[in-house]
Design a protein around this motif. Structure first.
Motif, short mmCIF file in Angstrom:
data_model
loop_
_atom_site.label_atom_id
_atom_site.label_comp_id
_atom_site.label_asym_id
_atom_site.label_seq_id
_atom_site.Cartn_x
_atom_site.Cartn_y
_atom_site.Cartn_z
N VAL A 6 0.84 -1.18 0.00
CA VAL A 6 0.00 0.00 0.00
C VAL A 6 0.88 1.23 0.00
O VAL A 6 1.70 1.42 0.89
CB VAL A 6 -0.92 0.04 1.25
N ALA A 7 0.69 2.09 -1.03
CA ALA A 7 1.39 3.37 -1.11
C ALA A 7 2.88 3.22 -0.94
O ALA A 7 3.54 3.99 -0.27
CB ALA A 7 0.83 4.34 -0.06
N GLY A 8 3.47 2.22 -1.55
CA GLY A 8 4.91 2.09 -1.53
C GLY A 8 5.47 1.40 -0.31
O GLY A 8 6.66 1.34 -0.13
N VAL A 9 4.62 0.90 0.58
CA VAL A 9 5.10 0.24 1.79
C VAL A 9 4.66 -1.21 1.77
O VAL A 9 3.48 -1.51 1.56
CB VAL A 9 4.56 0.94 3.05
N GLY A 55 -2.63 6.85 -2.75
CA GLY A 55 -2.42 7.28 -1.38
C GLY A 55 -0.98 7.66 -1.13
O GLY A 55 -0.20 7.90 -2.05
N SER A 56 -0.61 7.75 0.13
CA SER A 56 0.77 8.09 0.50
C SER A 56 1.41 6.88 1.16
O SER A 56 1.15 5.75 0.76
CB SER A 56 0.79 9.32 1.39
N ILE A 73 4.45 8.94 9.00
CA ILE A 73 3.39 9.07 8.00
C ILE A 73 3.81 10.12 6.98
O ILE A 73 4.18 11.24 7.35
CB ILE A 73 2.04 9.48 8.63
N VAL A 74 3.78 9.75 5.70
CA VAL A 74 4.13 10.66 4.62
C VAL A 74 2.84 11.15 3.97
O VAL A 74 1.95 10.37 3.68
CB VAL A 74 5.03 9.96 3.58
N ASN A 75 2.77 12.45 3.72
CA ASN A 75 1.55 13.05 3.20
C ASN A 75 1.65 13.35 1.71
O ASN A 75 2.75 13.48 1.16
CB ASN A 75 1.23 14.35 3.94
N GLY A 76 0.49 13.48 1.06
CA GLY A 76 0.43 13.92 -0.32
C GLY A 76 0.46 15.44 -0.39
O GLY A 76 1.05 16.10 0.46
N SER A 77 -0.19 16.00 -1.39
CA SER A 77 -0.15 17.45 -1.55
C SER A 77 -1.39 17.91 -2.31
O SER A 77 -2.35 17.16 -2.47
CB SER A 77 1.13 17.86 -2.29
N THR A 78 -1.34 19.14 -2.79
CA THR A 78 -2.43 19.69 -3.59
C THR A 78 -2.00 19.76 -5.05
O THR A 78 -0.81 19.80 -5.36
CB THR A 78 -2.79 21.10 -3.10
N TYR A 122 7.15 17.95 -1.06
CA TYR A 122 6.67 17.34 -2.29
C TYR A 122 5.40 16.54 -2.04
O TYR A 122 4.82 16.58 -0.96
CB TYR A 122 7.77 16.46 -2.88
N TRP A 123 4.97 15.80 -3.06
CA TRP A 123 3.81 14.92 -2.94
C TRP A 123 4.33 13.55 -2.52
O TRP A 123 4.77 12.76 -3.34
CB TRP A 123 3.09 14.85 -4.29
N GLY A 124 4.26 13.26 -1.25
CA GLY A 124 4.80 12.01 -0.73
C GLY A 124 4.03 10.81 -1.22
O GLY A 124 2.79 10.82 -1.26
N THR A 125 4.74 9.75 -1.59
CA THR A 125 4.11 8.54 -2.09
C THR A 125 4.51 7.29 -1.32
O THR A 125 3.80 6.29 -1.34
CB THR A 125 4.47 8.31 -3.57
N GLY A 126 5.65 7.29 -0.65
CA GLY A 126 6.09 6.09 0.05
C GLY A 126 7.07 6.43 1.16
O GLY A 126 7.71 7.49 1.16
#
Length: 224
Positions: A6-9, A55-56, A73-78, A122-126
């Motif tokens: 999930v989300a790179g993990v 997701g992230s 926890i890594v977050n996404g962005s706008t 940035y837009w975190g993904t993993g």
């Protein structure tokens, strides 16, 4: 043994050979009670662009060597910020781009992000965690739509961004998951980063893109 990605993990769960009934096995949502509060973002609610559909990432790690697992926890962005990043802008560190929660050992966690020095513009993904330099402290790798971030654990509860010095690419790219491993048996951890599509090859601008399929023009709102 079951694996999920999930989300790179990658999560691996060991399932004991014990029969449980639905009455015996229960899970309860404990995040708020435990003090884990993270305001997550992944574009807008309508999900009109490809990056918004993903997701992230999260990672469990014992960053302070106290024998308790802490939470990253890594977050996404706008979409607005992502457009600026892809266009070559230099984004400032967005509040809530990453969260680090310290495990207090009593079922509760403290948000130590600000003290740790971790940021993610940035837009975190993993997210991934390993001791890449063999100093006994667990370091952090964050993959993004943007530039990947490698944080060296200083051993005092803080981290230093060593992405450039470590040789990570400074090109803007869409990377997803990652994996550490000593592929050449030299005693040092190497790592692999997986990529997705070329972020520069897709439209991120208004109006939302239209995808041609089997003679139909499919827009992001699923109309034909």
């Amino acid at each position: 043994m079951r694996r999920s990605h999930v989300a790179g993990v990658i999560a691996v769960a060991i399932i004991p050979a014990i029969a449980f009934t639905s009455e015996q096995l229960r899970f309860a949502e404990m995040a708020a009670t435990a003090g884990i509060r993270a305001e997550m973002r992944c574009g807008g609610p309508e999900k009109r662009w490809i990056p918004e559909a993903n997701g992230s990432g999260v990672a469990w790690l014992d960053y302070d060597n106290d024998g308790l697992m802490d939470l990253l926890i890594v977050n996404g962005s706008t979409m607005e910020r992502l457009r600026g990043i892809v266009a070559g802008g230099k984004p400032s560190a967005a509040p809530g781009g990453v969260y680090l929660f310290h495990n207090k050992g009593n079922g509760r966690f403290d948000d130590v992000t600000e003290h740790s020095g971790l940021t993610n513009p940035y837009w975190g993904t993993g997210a991934n965690a390993a001791d890449y330099n063999n100093d006994g402290n667990t370091d952090i790798l964050i993959t993004t739509i943007g530039r990947d971030l490698l944080y060296k654990n200083n051993g005092d509860g803080t981290f230093t961004d060593v992405s450039g010095a470590a040789g990570l690419s400074r090109d803007v790219a869409w990377h997803t998951g990652s994996s550490f491993g000593d592929f050449d048996d030299d005693g040092l951890l190497d790592f692999y980063v997986a990529a997705y599509v070329d972020i520069h090859s897709i439209s991120l601008n208004e109006p939302a893109p239209v995808c041609p399929y089997s003679g139909f023009q499919l827009s992001a709102d699923r109309s034909v």
